[in-house]
Design a protein around this motif. Sequence first.
Motif, PDB file in Angstrom:
ATOM      1  N   ILE A 184       0.857  -1.186   0.000  1.00  0.00           N
ATOM      2  CA  ILE A 184       0.000   0.000   0.000  1.00  0.00           C
ATOM      3  C   ILE A 184       0.890   1.232   0.000  1.00  0.00           C
ATOM      4  O   ILE A 184       1.689   1.436   0.915  1.00  0.00           O
ATOM      5  N   LYS A 185       0.746   2.051  -1.028  1.00  0.00           N
ATOM      6  CA  LYS A 185       1.570   3.253  -1.178  1.00  0.00           C
ATOM      7  C   LYS A 185       0.757   4.538  -0.985  1.00  0.00           C
ATOM      8  O   LYS A 185       1.117   5.587  -1.474  1.00  0.00           O
ATOM      9  N   ASP A 186      -0.329   4.451  -0.267  1.00  0.00           N
ATOM     10  CA  ASP A 186      -1.207   5.595  -0.035  1.00  0.00           C
ATOM     11  C   ASP A 186      -0.531   6.582   0.923  1.00  0.00           C
ATOM     12  O   ASP A 186      -0.091   6.192   2.007  1.00  0.00           O
ATOM     13  N   PRO A 187      -0.433   7.867   0.562  1.00  0.00           N
ATOM     14  CA  PRO A 187       0.221   8.835   1.455  1.00  0.00           C
ATOM     15  C   PRO A 187      -0.583   9.115   2.732  1.00  0.00           C
ATOM     16  O   PRO A 187      -0.023   9.617   3.704  1.00  0.00           O
ATOM     17  N   ARG A 188      -1.860   8.782   2.729  1.00  0.00           N
ATOM     18  CA  ARG A 188      -2.674   8.985   3.935  1.00  0.00           C
ATOM     19  C   ARG A 188      -2.358   7.975   5.021  1.00  0.00           C
ATOM     20  O   ARG A 188      -2.702   8.169   6.180  1.00  0.00           O
ATOM     21  N   LEU A 189      -1.701   6.886   4.651  1.00  0.00           N
ATOM     22  CA  LEU A 189      -1.394   5.820   5.599  1.00  0.00           C
ATOM     23  C   LEU A 189      -0.327   6.301   6.577  1.00  0.00           C
ATOM     24  O   LEU A 189       0.781   6.650   6.180  1.00  0.00           O
ATOM     25  N   GLY A 190      -0.652   6.321   7.849  1.00  0.00           N
ATOM     26  CA  GLY A 190       0.273   6.806   8.862  1.00  0.00           C
ATOM     27  C   GLY A 190       1.093   5.676   9.460  1.00  0.00           C
ATOM     28  O   GLY A 190       1.237   4.597   8.874  1.00  0.00           O
TER      29      GLY A 190
END
Length: 161
Positions: free
Chosen positions: A26-32
């Motif tokens: 998962i390369k989502d920038p929202r992922l903290g």
Amino acid sequence: MTDPAKVRRHAERVRELVASVVRTQIKDPRLGMITITDARITADLRDATVFYTVLGDAAAQAGTAAALDSAKGLVRSTVGKAMGLRHSPTLTFIHDDVQDHAKHIDDLLAQARTADAEVQRIAAGAEYAGESNPYKEESDEDEADEADEPDEAADDPRDRP
């Protein structure tokens, strides 16, 4: 009926797989800063609940929840292929607020320590309301009176031959 040990093994495997997918795919920038804490799966192996924690404020938690929700299909297909089951389990992500519970428990323990210290402070200067030893002690006179009394059991006529 499914073996509970088998269900636990599958749940542990789901937890490991989800953590791996979140870390690598998962390369989502929202992922903290996310940690997968636990996974539970139903006995029929159709539904899995994945618990996670996020390091950060409410905005980071909301962003991570949105990122996990949008990547749910990718995670489910990866878990389904790796598990080799007939049906891929549906995934539900739930924010695990164990940190909030731990903080609440720590606060309660601190309150209890404060209350105990207050009780100890009050008890340090306290005196007994009555005598320091509230129990009756036998005096020498009471023991002498008991020795002079005849033994009632010896006078029982049923004991005579």
